[in-house]
Design an enzyme around this catalytic site. Structure first.
Site, PDB file in Angstrom:
ATOM      1  N   SER A   1      34.443  39.659  23.685  1.00  0.00           N
ATOM      2  CA  SER A   1      35.660  39.710  24.498  1.00  0.00           C
ATOM      3  C   SER A   1      35.254  39.679  25.968  1.00  0.00           C
ATOM      4  O   SER A   1      34.182  39.169  26.309  1.00  0.00           O
ATOM      5  CB  SER A   1      36.452  40.975  24.151  1.00  0.00           C
ATOM      6  OG  SER A   1      37.725  40.945  24.748  1.00  0.00           O
ATOM      7  N   ASN A   2      36.093  40.195  26.857  1.00  0.00           N
ATOM      8  CA  ASN A   2      35.763  40.215  28.289  1.00  0.00           C
ATOM      9  C   ASN A   2      36.405  41.436  28.946  1.00  0.00           C
ATOM     10  O   ASN A   2      37.051  42.240  28.268  1.00  0.00           O
ATOM     11  CB  ASN A   2      36.204  38.907  28.955  1.00  0.00           C
ATOM     12  CG  ASN A   2      37.698  38.691  28.806  1.00  0.00           C
ATOM     13  OD1 ASN A   2      38.497  39.441  29.348  1.00  0.00           O
ATOM     14  ND2 ASN A   2      38.083  37.684  28.039  1.00  0.00           N
ATOM     15  N   ARG A   3      36.255  41.564  30.239  1.00  0.00           N
ATOM     16  CA  ARG A   3      36.609  42.801  30.939  1.00  0.00           C
ATOM     17  C   ARG A   3      38.089  42.924  31.297  1.00  0.00           C
ATOM     18  O   ARG A   3      38.490  43.898  31.933  1.00  0.00           O
ATOM     19  CB  ARG A   3      35.783  42.918  32.229  1.00  0.00           C
ATOM     20  CG  ARG A   3      34.344  43.315  31.972  1.00  0.00           C
ATOM     21  CD  ARG A   3      33.564  43.319  33.282  1.00  0.00           C
ATOM     22  NE  ARG A   3      34.266  44.029  34.332  1.00  0.00           N
ATOM     23  CZ  ARG A   3      34.052  43.843  35.639  1.00  0.00           C
ATOM     24  NH1 ARG A   3      33.168  42.951  36.032  1.00  0.00           N
ATOM     25  NH2 ARG A   3      34.730  44.535  36.541  1.00  0.00           N
TER      26      ARG A   3
ATOM     27  N   ALA B   1      42.918  36.511  30.128  1.00  0.00           N
ATOM     28  CA  ALA B   1      41.530  36.027  30.150  1.00  0.00           C
ATOM     29  C   ALA B   1      41.184  35.674  28.699  1.00  0.00           C
ATOM     30  O   ALA B   1      40.751  36.538  27.923  1.00  0.00           O
ATOM     31  CB  ALA B   1      40.605  37.098  30.704  1.00  0.00           C
TER      32      ALA B   1
END
Ligand code: PMT
Length: 215
Positions: A21-23, A88
């Site tokens: 995943s991402n932040r 995102a």
């Protein structure tokens, strides 16, 4: 207006216990949804997994993966006047999700990756002339050039560029700074401020574009 917003990250499973995943915290997208609601618009928010409370007065659709977000956007985009893609979305996912937990004792796994569907590119052919589509671009370098390229490639009316290499803005923070690049060639700079203020200014710009299109 009917405003459709996406927020947060997507998660792509590796095995039953792991994902990539991402932040993204969802704060920017939720701020856009709340600012649109406060301005009197009808808002639907498609959200990846985040730790934020569901905003009151907003229709919330929860998704996990890029494929699920694409399906939800496809389902709801036809009826909207303005689309804001603040999510995102993961760019890659494992080609195959392991059915069983990968064993640490087997050593680092060799994962084959594939691209996720590009949501904005996929829905671009569905866009009606009167609709306003806006993306976001989180960049660490060549911010303006990359954002402008993405706006063109994704056929967007506007793109909000974030320089996420700077501390105290972008991912996870309550603050942000944006440059909104419009299809007309105009750029609107939003100096560092709260995500709530960024959202209000962005919506004002998009409402202006929508009004001109509907004339
Ligand atoms: O959630 P926060 O912690 O508040 O952080 C906010 C943010 C930094 C996530 C947000 O402001 C932001 O910049 N979102 C876009 C993140 C991004 O990396 O976008 P991108 O440059 O990968 O993609 C450009 C555009 O295409 C985006 O509108 C994105 O939603 C869209 N996209 C991307 C990939 C994909 N497969 N499909 C898409 O439609």
């Amino acid at each position: 207006m009917k405003v459709l917003v996406t927020a947060g990250p997507t998660r792509e499973a590796i095995d039953p216990v792991r994902f990539i995943s991402n932040r993204s915290s969802g704060k920017m997208g939720y701020a856009v949804a709340e600012a649109a609601r406060d301005a009197g618009h009808a808002v639907r928010l498609i959200s990846g997994p985040v730790a934020l409370a569901a905003p009151e007065g907003v229709a919330l659709v929860r998704v996990t993966t890029a494929a699920e977000m694409l399906a939800a956007v496809k389902q709801h985009v036809r009826g909207c006047d303005v689309l804001v893609m603040a999510a995102a979305v993961s760019d890659w996912r494992p080609k195959k999700i392991a059915a069983l937990k990968l064993k640490k004792s087997d050593g680092p796994p060799r994962i084959a990756w594939e691209a996720t569907p590009d949501i904005l590119k996929t829905i671009a052919p569905l866009k009606k002339n009167a609709q306003v589509f806006c993306g976001f671009a989180a960049e660490t370098d060549r911010v303006a050039a990359e954002a402008k390229r993405k706006r063109r490639e994704k056929n967007l009316d506007a793109i909000a560029a974030n320089d996420v290499s700077k501390k105290g803005r972008g991912f996870e923070s309550d603050r942000n700074a944006l440059t909104i690049f419009l299809a007309t060639g105009r750029a609107v700079r939003v100096a560092p401020t709260t995500k709530k203020n960024c959202a209000r200014i962005l919506l004002g710009v998009l409402a202006g574009i929508e009004k001109k299109k509907k004339k």
